[in-house]
Design a protein around this motif. Structure first.
Motif: not given
Length: 255
Positions: A110-118, A122-123
């Motif tokens: 999901v972080c990848e979809l939002e543009g920042d896998r790293e 935090e999420k």
């Protein structure tokens, strides 16, 4: 039809999570169903107006995937499910207890979809902080959380819940009316619904699913007092012996 009591007695959240939500499931296409749903949720929670203070998740099961995009837009999340062991399993993850299910690969996706896998750690922390209550609910009751009454929500998310909980279309239409009472006027409903599916299986047990068509879901949503803002059906083309799913409907409506 799989009665609520059968869920309470027999639904094993660990086995369900392992079968449907483990990214490492070696069966080809096993995680495609979840990934398709994650992409759809990401898309819907990016739409205008889908933000506010309170989000209620109706029929959360033992899962968090449906909250990963949502938690960026709401301050407080209340998760509701009928089955005691599902709520316990969810709380285990929320409290970061030993033996909780590992959602890390899903959060990363999901972080990848939002543009920042790293940003995955935090999420996870953000979501753990934002889920304030995990409560029992029954969507077939006029007050689904009775005797508890909740503050009216800005948004309800319900993924793959009503079609498992409702034995026929009339019950499904009623359940939508019942959950609509949890929303503020002007609030949004975000749904992911299985289409054309009659059952799903895991761990050698089968659970029934109400076989729904796109127009039936849309008409039920309108009859419950909503205006449909977004509705998109996608075919499910994976050869999947765990269920007879034909497609998935993503829908956003405003009360």
């Amino acid at each position: 039809f799989t009665e609520a009591e059968f869920y309470q007695q027999n639904f094993d959240p660990r086995e369900y999570l392992k079968e449907y939500y483990s990214m490492s499931n070696s069966r080809e296409g096993a995680s495609e169903f979840m990934m398709q749903n994650l992409r759809n949720l990401h898309k819907m929670f990016s739409l205008d107006g889908l933000r506010g203070d309170i989000l209620i998740d109706v029929g959360c099961g033992p899962t968090i995937y449906q909250l990963l995009s949502a938690c960026e837009h709401f301050q407080e999340i209340i998760a509701l499910d009928y089955t005691d062991q599902n709520r316990r399993e969810l709380e285990k993850w929320l409290k970061n207890e030993a033996g909780a299910f590992d959602w890390e690969p899903v959060v990363k996706y999901v972080c990848e979809l939002e543009g920042d896998r790293e940003k995955w750690a935090e999420k996870q922390e953000k979501l753990r902080k934002k889920v304030k209550q995990v409560l029992k609910c029954d969507v077939t009751k006029a007050n689904p959380t009775g005797p508890v009454s909740l503050p009216p929500a800005d948004c309800i998310v319900s993924t793959l819940c009503l079609e498992g909980a409702c034995k026929d279309l009339a019950t499904f239409r009623n359940a939508l009316r019942n959950i609509s009472t949890l929303l503020k006027p002007g609030g949004h409903l975000v749904m992911v619904t299985a289409l054309g599916d009659t059952y799903y299986t895991f761990n050698n047990q089968a659970f029934s699913c109400l076989c729904l068509q796109k127009h039936e879901v849309e008409e039920a949503v309108v009859a419950a007092g909503f205006e449909v803002k977004f509705s998109e059906a996608q075919p499910y083309v994976v050869d999947d012996d765990r269920m007879d799913l034909k497609g998935v409907l993503s829908l956003v409506a405003r009360r």
